[in-house]
Scaffold this motif. Structure first.
Motif, PDB file in Angstrom:
ATOM      1  N   TYR A  54       0.900  -1.116  -0.128  1.00 35.33           N
ATOM      2  CA  TYR A  54       0.144  -0.073  -0.032  1.00 35.33           C
ATOM      3  C   TYR A  54       1.059   1.279   0.032  1.00 35.33           C
ATOM      4  O   TYR A  54       0.781   2.218  -0.686  1.00 35.33           O
ATOM      5  N   HIS A  61      -3.441   5.260  -5.211  1.00 38.76           N
ATOM      6  CA  HIS A  61      -4.094   5.779  -3.978  1.00 38.76           C
ATOM      7  C   HIS A  61      -3.511   6.700  -3.273  1.00 38.76           C
ATOM      8  O   HIS A  61      -2.829   5.823  -2.190  1.00 38.76           O
ATOM      9  N   LEU A  64      -3.937   5.349   0.543  1.00 35.91           N
ATOM     10  CA  LEU A  64      -3.378   4.298   1.097  1.00 35.91           C
ATOM     11  C   LEU A  64      -1.765   4.386   1.260  1.00 35.91           C
ATOM     12  O   LEU A  64      -0.933   3.955   1.862  1.00 35.91           O
ATOM     13  N   GLN A  72      -7.204   1.927   4.296  1.00 33.82           N
ATOM     14  CA  GLN A  72      -8.117   0.987   3.382  1.00 33.82           C
ATOM     15  C   GLN A  72      -9.587   0.951   4.242  1.00 33.82           C
ATOM     16  O   GLN A  72     -10.526   0.920   3.580  1.00 33.82           O
ATOM     17  N   TYR A  75     -11.830   3.168   2.097  1.00 31.87           N
ATOM     18  CA  TYR A  75     -12.202   2.696   1.021  1.00 31.87           C
ATOM     19  C   TYR A  75     -13.564   1.879   1.252  1.00 31.87           C
ATOM     20  O   TYR A  75     -14.613   1.762   0.466  1.00 31.87           O
TER      21      TYR A  75
END
Ligand code: FMN
Lengths: 507, 138
Positions: A54, A61, A64, A72, A75
């Motif tokens: 990540y 992202h 992340l 996370q 999301y």
């Protein structure tokens, strides 16, 4: 005021450090104390690796990358957010495009339940909303004139068409709707005794099936009545208009959801059936131009209206979303010059719905219905063309208050598309373009369509129309008028800073 | 799930090959543990986890093998399988010594990684591990 604020970045750093160091701690515990601790070693090891990916491998992202696994969470929350908000957190007047109060009103009518509510309005009543003015001395219900609107009477047309309810199902094509939904709407229209617009989906096979009166819509690609180059094929239109159920033809210039925008029917979507109904070849993309090839200026546009009237024989209307009222004024001017008037003009508000349109257009292009309708309605009177054609309107006219409001601005009758979708069970899942409509309306997937039972839902249409007409009649009485056409702008209470008090268009 | 890219045929063959072999080994190992196989009893005695640890690990191995045979859950089976194998590898390196079983554990772990990589789009939290969308210009 200073409050202890959670520093997310710090929290993330601590978490990430903890995850990595826990791996080590568990490993030592597993090594020196008991092998059982290695369950923890493995768990945190995998988490550490995921965290590494990540934070350092993926680049797409930001959250992340910056926060790692606890990012996370965002999301996860985001992906269930719409449901959570709809079911748990949204207030009754918050959702868009239709809030729960509006939807509930349609649902209630569609199920034939009386619409009384207790204690007070759910709306923020002092806000700048437009309201209807009632009269000191209401009309007796018995004194109301029965509603009748005859299209084509101005031209003394033999095939003039009369409706006796001020609500019409607005254009929705087969394609954007599945066949089951089209049949439900059309059977409902027949039960309710109102006509239904076919939308620009070509030959209205499923619309015809259930016996409703139809308004055949001709979009810019002229599906169903086109030559290969997208121009109008007179013979096909004559043949179609000769069909007993086809009562009127509508030339669509633009629609509120995507005014001034053409479209593309990708070849993957052209099934044998679509190819047949729309009159397009298979295996190649078909372009819907943003305009009719016949209409490139005022003169040719009015000529085209005349041509369609001659070819079709039935009343012919036009539909457009207003960009610039002055353009509509010029169009009226040209109509007067040529002595050619469409039998009705329908104004679509920029807030209009659709199966799929670019978000930029949905949100940002086109005048909202109320000011657009007022401009056009006023102009028709000023230019002396008010009695040459009927005026229709669409744009979230799903509840009686707003419907009568539109009538005060000049509408003779109202069109609604989404009102009828709600009536047959739309839950506003906002997936019309994905073929995944959970209530089987805008999908072609049989396993989703099976939930939409025509026999049941068609009655909802009839109920919705009946309930709406009843409310409209009661409101007309309260406002002290005897028919729709007596309504004027003065019947509206327009607060100082409402959308109608400032004429949006300083041209 | 929405917007899941189609897997290419070679990728499908690879993941299914990996799933079948891994599931076979995991399933057999799990079965032996639950069937009180003598070597496993000795092994878990050595780790100080007899008998509960043996049953738990055996059960997890069987579960992973089953999940890996079902397309929708294969990726979760692979994650579980990888976890159990990591434990086994740690066990061999720290307590049991290096032998042929370690090789099997390494093999199965590698197969699980193959499955996870190929099937990363099957689970939201996995797909975000890598860059995963293309910027389509229409
Ligand atoms: C699913 C769907 C399909 C539509 N298809 C068409 C169409 O083919 N042609 C058209 O002119 N308008 C189409 N519209 C727009 C509607 O006819 C209508 O003008 C607009 O939604 C505003 O009315 P409403 O607010 O009552 O929905 C469609 C709308 C929806 C929701």
């Amino acid at each position: 005021m200073s409050t202890a604020k959670v520093d997310l970045h710090k929290l993330a750093r601590i978490t990430n450090f903890m995850i990595a160091s826990s791996t080590g701690a568990f490993f030592f515990a597993g090594y020196f104390l008991s092998f059982w601790f290695h369950f923890g070693t493995v768990f945190f090891l995998m988490l550490t690796v995921a965290n590494f990916f990540y934070r350092h491998v993926q680049t797409q992202h930001t959250i992340l990358r910056n926060f790692g696994v606890i990012g996370q969470m965002r999301y996860v929350l985001e992906s269930v957010g719409p449901e959570l908000r709809q079911y748990l957190f949204s207030t009754d007047t918050e959702e868009r495009p239709f809030n729960r109060v509006e939807r509930a009103e349609v649902y209630r009518k569609a199920k034939g339940i009386e619409g009384a509510q207790s204690f007070g309005s759910q709306y923020n009543y002092d806000e700048n909303e437009i309201k209807l003015r009632h009269a000191m001395f209401p009309t007796d219900h018995a004194d109301l004139e029965p509603y009748r609107l005859t299209f084509g009477e101005e031209r003394g047309l033999a095939q003039a068409y009369t409706i006796d309810k001020p609500i019409v199902i607005s254009a929705m094509s087969f394609g954007s709707l599945g066949s089951q939904a089209v049949r439900t709407l059309s059977r409902g229209a027949r039960l309710a005794g109102i006509p239904m617009n076919t939308g620009e989906g070509g030959y209205p096979k499923y619309h015809l099936q259930e016996g409703a009166d139809l308004i055949f819509q001709m979009g810019t690609a002229k599906f169903g009545v086109r030559n290969d180059d997208g121009s109008l094929n007179d013979d096909k239109l004559t043949a179609l208009a000769a069909h007993e159920q086809i009562k009127m033809v509508e030339i669509k210039f633009s629609q509120g959801a995507k005014p001034g925008k053409g479209g593309l029917l990708p070849k993957e979507k052209i099934t044998t059936e679509i190819s047949e109904l729309r009159g397009v070849p298979m295996g190649q993309d078909v372009v819907s131009p943003p305009y009719h090839v016949e209409c490139r200026n005022l003169v040719s546009t009015v000529k085209f209206i005349r041509r369609v009237q001659e070819v079709a024989g039935v009343p012919v209307g036009i539909k457009l979303c207003v960009g610039r009222p002055s353009e509509v004024g010029e169009l009226f001017e040209e109509m007067k010059r040529q002595e050619v008037f469409p039998d009705y003009i329908s104004i679509d508000g920029g807030e209009g719905g659709t199966g799929a349109a670019p978000k930029a257009y949905l949100d940002g292009v086109g005048m909202p219905l109320l000011p657009a309708l007022k401009s056009v309605g006023d102009m028709m009177v000023e230019m002396g063309v008010r009695d040459r054609m009927k005026l229709l309107a669409a744009g979230k006219l799903v509840t009686p208050g707003r419907q009568v409001g539109a009538m005060c601005l000049g509408a003779d009758a109202v069109y609604t598309a989404r009102g009828f979708m709600l009536a047959i069970g739309c839950i506003q899942a906002l997936q019309c373009g994905n073929n995944t409509c959970p209530v089987g309306i805008t999908t072609h997937d049989p396993s989703l369509q099976r939930g939409l039972v025509i026999e049941d839902k068609a009655y909802r249409i009839a109920n919705y129309v009946k309930g709406s007409v009843k409310d409209i009649e009661h409101i007309l009485c309260s406002m002290g008028v005897r028919r729709v056409r007596e309504l004027t702008f003065d019947h509206l209470y327009v607060p100082h800073d409402s959308i109608l008090s400032v004429q949006g268009d300083a041209e | 799930m929405k917007n899941v890219p189609k897997k290419s045929t070679p990728a499908l063959i690879a993941t299914w090959g990996a799933q079948l072999v891994a599931a076979g080994i995991l399933g057999y190992a799990g079965y032996l543990k639950l069937a009180d196989h003598q070597a496993d009893i000795e092994l878990f005695t050595q780790l100080g986890m007899e008998p509960a640890g043996r049953y738990i690990i055996g059960g997890l191995e069987l579960l992973a093998a089953t999940l890996m045979l079902i397309p929708q859950s294969a990726v979760y089976g692979a994650i579980l399988g990888l976890g159990v194998m990591l434990g086994a590898i740690i066990g061999h390196l720290t307590a049991l010594g290096i032998d042929v079983k370690l090789l099997f554990a390494l093999l199965v772990a590698a197969l699980c990684v193959v499955v996870i990589v190929i099937r990363r789009f099957d689970a939201e939290f996995l797909r975000n591990l890598w860059d995963h969308y293309r910027y389509d210009v229409e």
